[in-house]
Design an enzyme around this catalytic site. Structure first.
Site, mmCIF file in Angstrom:
data_model
loop_
_atom_site.group_PDB
_atom_site.id
_atom_site.type_symbol
_atom_site.label_atom_id
_atom_site.label_comp_id
_atom_site.label_asym_id
_atom_site.label_seq_id
_atom_site.Cartn_x
_atom_site.Cartn_y
_atom_site.Cartn_z
ATOM 1 N N LYS A 195 51.760 40.327 39.775
ATOM 2 C CA LYS A 195 51.390 38.913 39.942
ATOM 3 C C LYS A 195 49.867 38.796 39.981
ATOM 4 O O LYS A 195 49.158 39.809 40.099
ATOM 5 C CB LYS A 195 52.029 38.360 41.215
ATOM 6 N N TYR A 210 17.042 33.014 46.815
ATOM 7 C CA TYR A 210 17.080 31.720 47.503
ATOM 8 C C TYR A 210 16.867 31.870 49.006
ATOM 9 O O TYR A 210 17.483 32.728 49.647
ATOM 10 C CB TYR A 210 18.452 31.058 47.303
#
Ligand SMILES: Cc1ncc(COP(=O)(O)O)c(C=O)c1O
Length: 368
Positions: free
Chosen positions: A35, A261
């Site tokens: 899955k 940043y």
């Protein structure tokens, strides 16, 4: 699609095959759980490798995941690990996917779809013995439900449950297994013993031989990652996924400069800083800012400051680093290794989430 960026997830299919062989108990079948696109590794390729190595079944969460396997030409038995959503039953049976069921509504819908298609659906009954997510509850209802499966014109091919804490708690696991044994006895008395009885996930398969029954449903350990408690090492499995990139830019910065940043990473001395084209939009988690390590030139290097959407910066000290140098985000260089489980621990999560989170922008390459 052509990929110009050097950032790729490389999947070693030989590791998948090795892990399947290692995890298949003597005389027991293995279901390869593929899955979520094979836990981010690629469902079709992993399914093929697992089947090559002797897996008998595949397990998926969604009808769509099952039909995608069929469209790719995969013919092996596929179990839907949850009841198919109402309205999907004909597609599921039409694609020869085996439904799990645990509600009257689900049973009726599968039976009706079987009738419309002129076939007898084989189903697996899931019983909730303690996970409390999905499954028939209370478990004592299972014998009656099994009788109604036959009355509805379906074949009860399988009976299963799911363990909630196999990697960490023996008492809960033994309680679940005892409850499941009771269910099995009750169901067998009214409907005969289903051909496929199963309970174990990776941790259950590694730790509890008494949970093997006829089949083990193995996901994370097949990918070579840890279900918890260091069980991957104990089982002798190998990680199948390496996440690689290459240095895209290099600069020498002075002491005192701030990086990325927010300038949350300040250089105490002059440093060489490399840029690597991977970011949180690819699943390289922002929680790794100033905490994660990557490998360049066979050495560990710290992520310098904030992980940005598409790029990270890496503190390379005084070493010679050049544009194009290979970067291991997950995987080996020489004797050094960064594991998905290591990144998971830094992000306060599990290896499952790290590999499932490697985004669709990252091409998967297969080493046959
Ligand atoms: C029902 C079921 N069985 C088996 C598995 C495989 O578990 P693991 O990846 O821990 O082996 C999963 C995965 O979550 C699952 O949901």
């Amino acid at each position: 699609m052509t990929s110009f960026r050097p950032t790729v997830a490389e999947i070693d299919l030989d590791a998948i095959r090795h892990n399947v062989r290692t995890l298949t108990p003597e005389g027991v079948e293995l279901m390869a759980v593929v899955k979520a696109d094979g836990y981010g590794h690629g469902a079709v390729e992993v399914a093929r490798a697992a089947l090559d190595a002797g897996a008998a079944w595949l397990g998926v969460a969604l009808v769509e995941e099952g039909t995608a396997l069929r469209e790719a030409g995969v013919r092996a038995p596929v179990l839907l690990l949850s009841e198919p959503p109402l309205g999907s039953e004909k597609d599921a049976l039409g694609a020869d996917l085996t439904p799990t069921i645990y509600s009257e509504r689900g049973l009726a819908a599968v039976a009706e779809a079987g009738e419309a298609l002129g076939r007898t659906p084989s189903v697996h009954l899931k019983v909730d013995t303690g996970m409390h997510r999905v499954g028939l509850h209370p478990p004592g209802d299972a014998p009656d439900f099994a009788r109604r499966v036959a009355e509805a014109g379906c074949e009860l091919q399988g009976l299963w449950t799911h363990l909630a804490r196999a990697e960490e708690d023996e008492e809960t696991t033994r309680r679940q297994l005892a409850a499941f044994e009771e269910v099995l006895a009750g169901v067998s008395a009214v409907a005969g013993r289903p051909r496929l009885v199963h309970a174990a996930n990776s941790a259950g398969a590694i730790l509890y031989p008494e949970a093997h029954f006829d089949l083990v449903r193995v996901g994370i350990a097949m990918y070579g990652l840890d279900p918890g408690g260091g069980l991957a090492a104990r089982a002798g499995v190998r990680p199948a996924l390496a996440w690689r990139s290459a240095v895209s830019s290099v600069r020498r910065l002075d002491a005192g400069e701030g990086v990325s940043y927010g300038h949350r990473y300040r250089l105490e001395a002059a440093r060489t800083v490399a840029t690597v084209p991977v970011g949180y939009a690819d699943g390289y988690r922002r929680a790794l800012s100033s905490r994660g390590d990557v490998l360049i030139g066979g050495r560990r290097r710290r992520v310098a400051g904030t992980v940005t959407m598409d790029q990270i910066l890496v503190d390379c000290g005084d070493d010679d680093v050049a544009v194009g140098d290979e970067v291991a985000l997950i995987g080996r260089q020489g004797d050094e290794e960064v594991r998905a489980d290591e990144l998971a621990a830094l992000c306060d999560t599990i290896g499952y989430e790290v590999v499932c989170g490697i985004g669709p922008r990252v091409p998967r390459r297969y080493v046959p």
